[in-house]
Motif scaffolding. Structure first.
Motif, short mmCIF file in Angstrom:
data_model
loop_
_atom_site.label_atom_id
_atom_site.label_comp_id
_atom_site.label_asym_id
_atom_site.label_seq_id
_atom_site.Cartn_x
_atom_site.Cartn_y
_atom_site.Cartn_z
N HIS A 103 7.40 -7.45 0.23
CA HIS A 103 6.72 -6.24 -0.26
C HIS A 103 7.12 -5.93 -1.70
CE1 HIS A 103 5.53 -5.85 3.85
NE2 HIS A 103 6.76 -5.64 4.27
N TYR A 115 1.91 -7.99 1.31
CA TYR A 115 1.78 -7.39 2.65
C TYR A 115 2.08 -8.46 3.69
CZ TYR A 115 -0.41 -3.67 0.03
OH TYR A 115 -0.63 -2.67 -0.88
N LEU A 117 1.35 -8.52 7.19
CA LEU A 117 0.50 -8.82 8.34
C LEU A 117 -0.54 -9.82 7.85
CD1 LEU A 117 0.65 -7.32 11.20
CD2 LEU A 117 1.96 -6.28 9.35
N GLY A 120 -3.97 -8.92 6.40
CA GLY A 120 -4.01 -7.48 6.09
C GLY A 120 -4.57 -7.13 4.72
N ASP B 92 -3.91 -1.31 12.75
CA ASP B 92 -3.18 -2.16 11.81
C ASP B 92 -3.23 -1.53 10.42
OD1 ASP B 92 -2.00 -4.28 10.36
OD2 ASP B 92 -3.98 -5.14 10.01
N GLN B 93 -4.44 -1.21 9.95
CA GLN B 93 -4.54 -0.67 8.59
C GLN B 93 -3.96 0.74 8.49
OE1 GLN B 93 -5.16 -2.19 5.86
NE2 GLN B 93 -5.79 -4.14 6.72
N ALA B 95 -1.51 2.11 10.39
CA ALA B 95 -0.05 2.13 10.55
C ALA B 95 0.65 1.23 9.53
CB ALA B 95 0.33 1.69 11.97
N ASN B 96 0.10 0.04 9.31
CA ASN B 96 0.82 -0.92 8.47
C ASN B 96 0.52 -0.76 6.98
OD1 ASN B 96 2.45 -2.49 10.22
ND2 ASN B 96 0.59 -3.35 11.08
N SER B 97 -0.68 -0.31 6.64
CA SER B 97 -1.00 -0.15 5.23
C SER B 97 -0.86 1.31 4.79
CB SER B 97 -2.42 -0.65 4.93
OG SER B 97 -2.55 -2.03 5.25
N LYS B 100 2.65 3.10 5.44
CA LYS B 100 3.89 2.49 4.96
C LYS B 100 3.91 2.19 3.48
CE LYS B 100 4.96 0.45 9.43
NZ LYS B 100 4.77 -0.73 10.28
N ILE B 140 4.02 7.54 14.03
CA ILE B 140 3.98 6.68 12.84
C ILE B 140 4.53 7.45 11.64
CG2 ILE B 140 2.46 5.40 11.28
CD1 ILE B 140 0.49 5.12 13.67
#
Lengths: 333, 327
Positions: A103, A115, A117, A120, B92-93, B95-97, B100, B140
């Motif tokens: 990151h 990123y 994932l 992603g 995914d987007q 929570a992860n993008s 974060k 989250i």
């Protein structure tokens, strides 16, 4: 389309060799346990990022990528010592030690992040392109990912939206033939990734990703297409990573013969030998260049990273949410 | 003060913010030419055009990520997910993008998006269209979660969510879009943190959010008129963060707690509120707190079974009477 001059090629040779040595030094620091977590290294693939970003406007165009991100960040303008300090988890790192190897961010240079994932970043890159279009700029959005990311649903969703909205985004597929430890022919029905894009009526190309002259020429054509408002483009670069997927990978799934074949097509040696054959470089000059780079990495990136402070424990919860946002409490008074 | 329906209040917030700032956009399935499944963007396609009222393909994770990516450049997208059930695909987007990116970039990059989505069990929509997902979003870090119980909140929370620099998830309800209520004529930003006292009382606190606030209010009326019990109703419009001080204040007054949620009890709002009570004001309690929650089942299609799975005002009244030894 312009050709690379000798001066350009010498600069690119230095930058690619720097990237190689930087990554190898990361490996050593990892073994010394100065770098923790996951570490995905770039050796073998240098001509891809260097050739494409050379054809773009680094610092002006937006770049987003996956977890193999150190070199892309540096090419956008991130200071290498800050990238190294991030790997060391230091407060002076690109992401203040909160991100780590996967990151790296340098938003001032429009490196919009690595990123972790797989797949992603595809929709994020399309969103960046949507933002460019709404704001009316001449930037482009560039998304660098590997071949295995194309097996995620996000690949298909994103290419479809990029095309249906005709957004200025360049998808660069660095096809290194492996998704983690699974070879492409065991996971993917269509091996040529550029062919998969025809389902979205998007122009695409596939070229040798080990020869920077070829990468640069193909990238110029792709970028010209995207920047001129003709919509998205998909560029596949055939390449190979020398190390495992990450440091936790024994690399036992690849045949030594295959690795040796690809070693013969090293992107740095291809350019070096071309310059030597043209009488523009001597073997001694190259050797001196290498020594300079090794020295520079020690005195700049490594020294800075080792001497930098750790983040403070009292700052653990900093950066989770915006600080003092008036709209959290009913708007400005 | 004008009386508006919940959907009209949301539409007004979109319209005002889009008129003010050309970088405010809305995106989602059927929100443009079709006017929006619940009319939240009705007429705005004609007013703002296809570049800003964006009909997306049915690609929830993809278009949510597109909105997040655009927000990196200062765009303020309001992302509509037609039904919260589809937000599983967009997790995914979200929570992860979105949640974060501020943290993992060391504060360099933010994702100021709003994700609006109706949750809840409507009428016989079956297990895959009846989810309540607030408990998922609440866990989250980096994501604000709010849930309006009235048209005024629906308007003011969306206005504040668009302006706020954090990603904000707004959990709406399919059964509430036609609910009427007063909305201030002047521009209004509802706080994104805190709680409201929907009805003051002294004997027991009923904690609700979104639709369950209305069950609590109905129950409080029955308890006052038929049983002489004064119930306070706290509207937890902010689910993340929860209002620890507001929860403790009310318990310090009533000394009794019932949490009413449309979702299953497990790992839910009730569990969290009860944990906060334990941590902040345990010795103020006169009796053990109680949860009124949904059955832990995929929501059935059959109407009788569906009604049995979801709590209502009578269940709240019963729980209070049991607590007071009157049932």
């Amino acid at each position: 389309m312009s050709q690379l001059t000798t001066a350009d090629k010498k600069r690119l040779l230095r930058n690619m060799l720097y990237a190689r040595r930087f990554e190898e030094r990361c490996y050593e620091a990892y073994v010394e346990r100065k770098i923790g977590g996951f570490l995905h290294l770039y050796p073998g693939q240098e001509a891809c990022a260097h050739g494409v970003i050379e054809a773009a406007r680094p610092g002006h165009d937006y770049v987003i990528t996956g977890y193999r991100d150190h070199v892309h960040a540096i090419l956008c303008g991130a200071p290498p010592k800050e990238v190294m300090a991030e790997l060391f988890g230091k407060e002076t790192g690109s992401s203040k030690g909160r991100g780590g190897s996967m990151h790296i961010f340098d938003v001032a240079h429009r490196f919009m992040g690595g990123y972790a994932l797989v797949g992603g970043p595809f929709p994020l890159a399309v969103g960046i392109a949507k933002g460019i279009k709404l704001k009316g700029g001449d930037e482009i959005s560039m998304c660098f990912l590997g071949d295995a990311a194309n097996n995620q649903g996000s690949f298909h969703e994103s290419l479809n939206m990029a095309k249906v909205w005709e957004l200025p985004v360049l998808f660069v597929c660095e096809n290194n033939l492996y998704g983690i430890g699974t070879r492409i022919d065991r996971s993917t029905a269509v091996l040529d990734q550029y062919k998969r894009v025809c389902g979205y009526d998007m122009p695409s190309n596939q070229v040798d990703g080990q020869d920077i002259d070829i990468v640069y020429a193909a990238a110029q054509e792709a970028i010209e297409h995207v920047r001129s408002g003709k919509g998205p483009y998909f560029l596949e670069l055939m390449t190979y990573r020398y190390r495992g997927h990450s440091m936790s990978d024994s690399n036992a799934y690849r045949a030594k013969e295959e690795e040796q074949e690809w070693n013969k097509r090293d992107p740095i040696y291809i350019l070096r030998d071309r310059l030597i054959a043209a009488g523009e470089l001597t073997a001694d000059e190259y050797s001196d260049l290498d020594k300079d780079i090794l020295q520079e990495i020690e005195t700049d990136a490594i020294k800075y990273s080792e001497e930098s402070p750790e983040p403070k424990i009292e700052d653990l919860e900093k950066y989770v949410l915006a600080e003092n946002d008036p709209y959290v409490h009913g708007g400005p008074k | 003060m004008a009386e508006l329906m919940y959907w009209e209040a949301i539409r007004r917030a979109h319209d005002e913010e889009m008129a003010r700032d050309p970088l405010v956009i809305a995106m989602g399935e059927d929100i443009g030419v079709a006017g929006g499944t619940y009319k939240a963007t009705q007429g705005l396609y004609d007013k703002y055009g296809p570049e800003r009222i964006i009909d997306t393909p049915i690609s929830e994770n993809g278009y949510t990520g597109v909105g997040i990516g655009a927000s990196f450049l200062g765009v303020r997208p309001v992302i509509e997910i037609m039904s919260v059930n589809f937000a599983w695909l967009a997790l995914d987007q979200i929570a992860n993008s979105a949640a974060k990116v501020r943290y993992m970039s060391g504060g360099q990059l933010t994702a100021p998006v709003v994700v609006r989505t109706p949750g809840g069990t409507a009428h016989q929509l079956g297990a895959q269209h009846s989810a309540r997902m607030e408990k998922v979003f609440m866990g989250i870090a980096g994501l604000r979660v709010v849930t309006p119980s009235t048209p005024k909140q629906a308007y003011g929370l969306l206005k504040a969510g668009i302006r706020c620099n954090d990603p904000v998830l707004i959990n709406e309800h399919e059964l509430m879009y036609n609910m009427k209520g007063d909305v201030p004529d002047a521009e209004y930003f509802h706080p994104l943190e805190g709680s409201d006292i929907a009805r003051p009382g002294k004997d027991v606190t009923l904690f609700g959010y979104n639709i369950s606030v209305h069950w609590c209010l109905q129950a409080a009326e029955i308890l006052a008129s038929q049983h002489g019990i004064s119930a306070e109703v706290i509207d937890l419009y902010s689910l993340s963060p929860l209002d620890r001080a507001g929860i403790a204040d009310s318990i310090s007054k009533t000394h009794r707690a019932i949490v009413v949620e449309e979702a299953e009890a497990i790992v839910g709002v009730g569990s969290e509120v009860m944990a906060i009570i334990n941590e902040t004001c345990f010795y103020e309690l006169d009796t053990a707190p109680v949860r009124v929650s949904a059955a832990h089942v995929p929501i059935p299609f059959n109407h009788t079974l569906e009604k049995a799975a979801i709590p209502n005002a009578n269940d709240v009244v019963k729980a209070v009477l049991v607590m007071f030894g009157k049932a």
